[in-house]
Design a protein around this motif. Structure first.
Motif, PDB file in Angstrom:
ATOM      1  N   ASP A 433      19.925  19.178  18.091  1.00  0.00           N
ATOM      2  CA  ASP A 433      19.566  18.823  16.727  1.00  0.00           C
ATOM      3  C   ASP A 433      19.161  20.032  15.884  1.00  0.00           C
ATOM      4  OD1 ASP A 433      17.293  19.358  18.130  1.00  0.00           O
ATOM      5  OD2 ASP A 433      16.114  17.692  17.312  1.00  0.00           O
ATOM      6  N   GLN A 434      19.408  21.246  16.405  1.00  0.00           N
ATOM      7  CA  GLN A 434      18.959  22.442  15.697  1.00  0.00           C
ATOM      8  C   GLN A 434      20.155  23.231  15.174  1.00  0.00           C
ATOM      9  OE1 GLN A 434      16.751  25.977  17.645  1.00  0.00           O
ATOM     10  NE2 GLN A 434      15.123  24.625  16.902  1.00  0.00           N
ATOM     11  N   SER A 435      20.036  23.728  13.946  1.00  0.00           N
ATOM     12  CA  SER A 435      21.083  24.562  13.364  1.00  0.00           C
ATOM     13  C   SER A 435      20.909  26.004  13.818  1.00  0.00           C
ATOM     14  CB  SER A 435      21.033  24.490  11.838  1.00  0.00           C
ATOM     15  OG  SER A 435      19.770  24.935  11.363  1.00  0.00           O
ATOM     16  N   ALA A 436      21.977  26.769  13.671  1.00  0.00           N
ATOM     17  CA  ALA A 436      21.936  28.159  14.107  1.00  0.00           C
ATOM     18  C   ALA A 436      23.002  28.952  13.364  1.00  0.00           C
ATOM     19  CB  ALA A 436      22.138  28.266  15.614  1.00  0.00           C
ATOM     20  N   THR A 437      22.845  30.276  13.401  1.00  0.00           N
ATOM     21  CA  THR A 437      23.800  31.185  12.773  1.00  0.00           C
ATOM     22  C   THR A 437      24.073  32.349  13.718  1.00  0.00           C
ATOM     23  OG1 THR A 437      22.985  30.624  10.563  1.00  0.00           O
ATOM     24  CG2 THR A 437      24.266  32.643  10.775  1.00  0.00           C
ATOM     25  N   PHE A 438      25.351  32.722  13.826  1.00  0.00           N
ATOM     26  CA  PHE A 438      25.750  33.851  14.663  1.00  0.00           C
ATOM     27  C   PHE A 438      26.112  35.044  13.768  1.00  0.00           C
ATOM     28  CE2 PHE A 438      26.855  30.050  17.133  1.00  0.00           C
ATOM     29  CZ  PHE A 438      26.108  30.291  18.276  1.00  0.00           C
ATOM     30  N   THR A 439      25.727  36.232  14.197  1.00  0.00           N
ATOM     31  CA  THR A 439      26.034  37.457  13.471  1.00  0.00           C
ATOM     32  C   THR A 439      26.628  38.476  14.424  1.00  0.00           C
ATOM     33  OG1 THR A 439      24.174  37.068  11.964  1.00  0.00           O
ATOM     34  CG2 THR A 439      25.124  39.280  11.976  1.00  0.00           C
TER      35      THR A 439
END
Length: 474
Positions: A433-439
Motif C-alpha cells: 500500500d506504499q508508493s515509491a520512486t526509483f532514481t
C-alpha cells in the motif's frame, strides 16, 4: 350373599338401562356411506390439484397460452437507464412505422435457449417500445424494448433491428439483443470486408458518448484517440466505418461529467490484427534482441510476448520498434521487460512472466515519454504466482544500461540503495500500500532518470496510458 344381591338387584336395572339406548341393529351401512363420501371428496380435491398443476406446467412451458396482458412475475430486466428514457432518433415520432415493426417482431429472437424452442415468447405487443431509431448514412438502425414471457415469468429485452436507410419496418432484420442488467449502454457494430459499416452506442439520455478509433501515443507520454463519433448530452453516438479492416477495435466511452459510466471495446470486427508468423514479426524478433540483458529468451516465448504487447497496445508490427530491456525467470517461468514504440510516439514498457504451459501474466503496462525513456529505471511488484496474481511487497527493478546505481525512495524514508546484479536487475521490498520512486545515477553521480512505482492495475480493459496507473505523465 354378595353374588345373590347382584343377581337380584343390579341385573334388572342394567337390563332396563340397556333397553333405553337406541342402537341400530347393524352400524356398518352408515359407516360405509360416510367413507364413500369422504373418498369422493378426496378424489375431487386431488383431481383439482392435478388439473391446476398441469395448467401451471402448461403455462410455464408456454404449451397453454397465457394472454400477453396477464400479470406475471418479473425477473431481471434490461437497464432502467435505457428503459425509462424517452425515445430518441428521427423515427421516434413515426407511429405507423413502429406499429409495423411491432407486428413484424415474432419468435425469431434467440433468447434463453432460443424462443424457437418454446422458451421465451413475445408478450403484449402493445408494450413494445422504440428506444432509438434513426437513419444514418446507408443504414437504418432501431433499438426496441420487447416484453417477454416464459409462463408466469416476465422480463424485457433490448433488441437491435437494422436495414438499409429508409427501409420499411417489414424489411428490418434482427441484429442482436441484450438482457444484461449490469451495463447502462447498448452497443452495436457491423462491419464486413469490402462493405462500409457502422457502430452505434445508446447510453443514458444525459450522457456523453464517444466512439474512438486508432490510439495515438504522443511523444509526451499521453494517450489520444481518433474520435469517430461524439454526442454530447443526447446519449447516442454513431460512427461510419470504412470498408477496409480496422487496425484495431474501436473503444466506447460513456460518461456523465467526469464520471465514466462505461468504457470498453465494441467487439465485432474484422480487424487487421497482428500476424505472429508474418515477416514483420520475424524482423521485430531479430531487432528486439539487440542489447538485451539477462538470460536470453527462446524464440517461441519472445514471439508470444511481443505479439501480446502489440495486441494490447493496438500497434501494428510494421513501423513499431520493440526492445527487450531484460529477460530472465520468475517462479521458474520466463520473465521479461520489453518496450514498444510507434513511429514518433511514446514508449510503452511491458513486464510479463509465464509460458505456454502455465499461461502468461502481465505485471506492468506503463506509458513513458519518448525523451529519456532509455535512461529511466523501471520497477513493478512481483506477484505470488501466475494462478492468483496477488502482488507482494517484493519489487523488481531494472536499471538503464548506463546506470551505476539505483536508489528507492518509499514513503517518507530517505533514499535507499537497490543492489543490482550483472544484468542491472535488482529486487527490494516495499509494502503493497506504499508508493515509491526509483532514481538511476550515472558513474559520475548524474541523475539519469526517475520513475514512480506504478500501482497494480485492477482492470486492464483499457489501453496503456488510459489511466494514471499506466502512465507517468499527469
Amino acid at each position: 350373599m354378595t353374588e345373590s344381591f347382584a343377581n337380584s338387584t343390579l341385573s334388572p336395572a342394567l337390563r332396563q338401562a340397556t333397553h333405553a339406548v337406541d342402537v341400530p341393529e347393524d352400524p356398518w351401512p352408515g359407516f360405509a356411506r360416510r367413507e364413500r363420501r369422504h373418498r369422493r371428496t378426496r378424489l375431487i380435491r386431488a383431481a383439482a390439484a392435478a388439473a391446476v398443476g398441469v395448467a401451471l406446467v402448461g403455462v410455464q412451458t408456454n404449451v397453454v397460452p397465457l394472454p400477453g396482458w396477464a400479470p406475471g412475475i418479473a425477473v431481471a430486466a434490461a437497464p432502467a437507464a435505457l428503459l425509462d428514457a424517452p425515445p430518441r432518433g428521427s423515427l421516434a415520432g413515426d407511429r405507423a412505422w413502429l406499429e409495423t415493426l411491432r407486428a413484424r417482431i415474432s419468435t425469431d429472437i434467440p433468447l434463453g435457449g432460443g424462443s424457437r424452442d418454446g422458451i421465451w415468447k413475445v408478450g403484449d405487443r402493445d408494450r413494445i417500445r422504440l428506444l432509438y431509431g434513426s437513419d444514418q448514412p446507408g443504414h437504418r438502425v432501431a433499438l426496441v424494448a420487447v416484453p417477454l414471457r416464459f409462463g408466469l415469468l416476465t422480463k424485457e429485452a433490448l433488441v437491435w433491428y437494422v436495414g438499409p436507410a429508409g427501409t420499411d419496418a417489414q424489411q428490418m432484420r434482427y441484429a442482436g439483443h441484450s438482457e444484461d442488467v449490469n451495463e447502462p449502454v447498448m452497443t452495436l457494430m457491423q462491419a464486413e470486408p469490402g462493405r462500409s459499416g457502422f457502430a452505434v452506442v445508446v447510453g443514458p439520455v444525459d450522457s456523453t458518448v464517444t466512439i474512438s478509433g486508432e490510439p495515438r501515443y504522443t511523444p509526451a507520454g499521453t494517450l489520444e484517440y481518433e474520435d469517430l463519433a461524439r454526442a454530447d448530452g443526447r446519449g447516442v453516438g454513431f460512427a461510419a466505418l470504412p470498408a477496409v479492416p480496422l487496425p484495431g477495435e474501436p473503444v466506447v466511452r460513456v460518461s456523465r461529467g467526469d464520471h465514466v459510466l462505461y468504457q470498453g471495446g465494441l467487439g465485432g470486427g474484422p480487424y487487421a490484427g497482428v500476424d505472429p508468423t508474418g515477416q514483420e514479426m520475424d524482423a521485430l524478433l531479430t531487432a528486439a534482441r539487440r542489447g538485451a540483458r539477462g538470460t536470453p529468451m527462446d524464440d517461441a516465448n519472445l514471439r508470444n510476448y511481443i505479439e501480446l504487447a502489440l495486441v494490447d497496445s493496438r500497434l501494428p508490427a510494421a513501423g513499431t520498434t520493440v526492445r527487450v530491456r531484460w529477460s530472465s525467470s520468475e517462479h521458474g517461468q520466463a520473465a521479461a521487460l520489453l518496450t514498444v514504440q510507434p513511429v514518433g510516439g511514446g514508449v510503452i514498457a511491458y513486464a510479463r512472466h509465464g509460458d505456454e504451459r502455465t499461461g502468461w501474466w502481465t505485471d506492468l503496462r506503463l506509458l513513458l515519454p519518448a525523451e529519456g525513456a532509455d535512461q529511466r529505471p523501471v520497477g513493478w511488484r512481483i506477484r505470488e504466482d501466475i494462478g492468483t496474481g496477488t502482488p507482494t511487497d517484493q519489487v523488481r527493478v531494472i536499471a538503464p544500461p548506463d546506470a551505476a546505481r539505483v536508489t528507492v525512495t518509499a514513503g517518507g524514508a530517505p533514499p535507499a540503495p537497490v543492489t543490482l546484479d550483472v544484468s542491472n536487475a535488482g529486487t527490494t521490498r516495499i509494502p503493497p500500500d506504499q508508493s515509491a520512486t526509483f532514481t538511476a545515477y550515472a558513474a559520475d553521480g548524474r541523475v539519469l532518470g526517475t520513475t514512480p512505482l506504478p500501482p497494480v492495475e485492477a482492470d486492464m480493459s483499457g489501453l496503456p496510458g488510459d489511466s494514471p496507473a499506466t502512465r507517468v505523465t499527469p
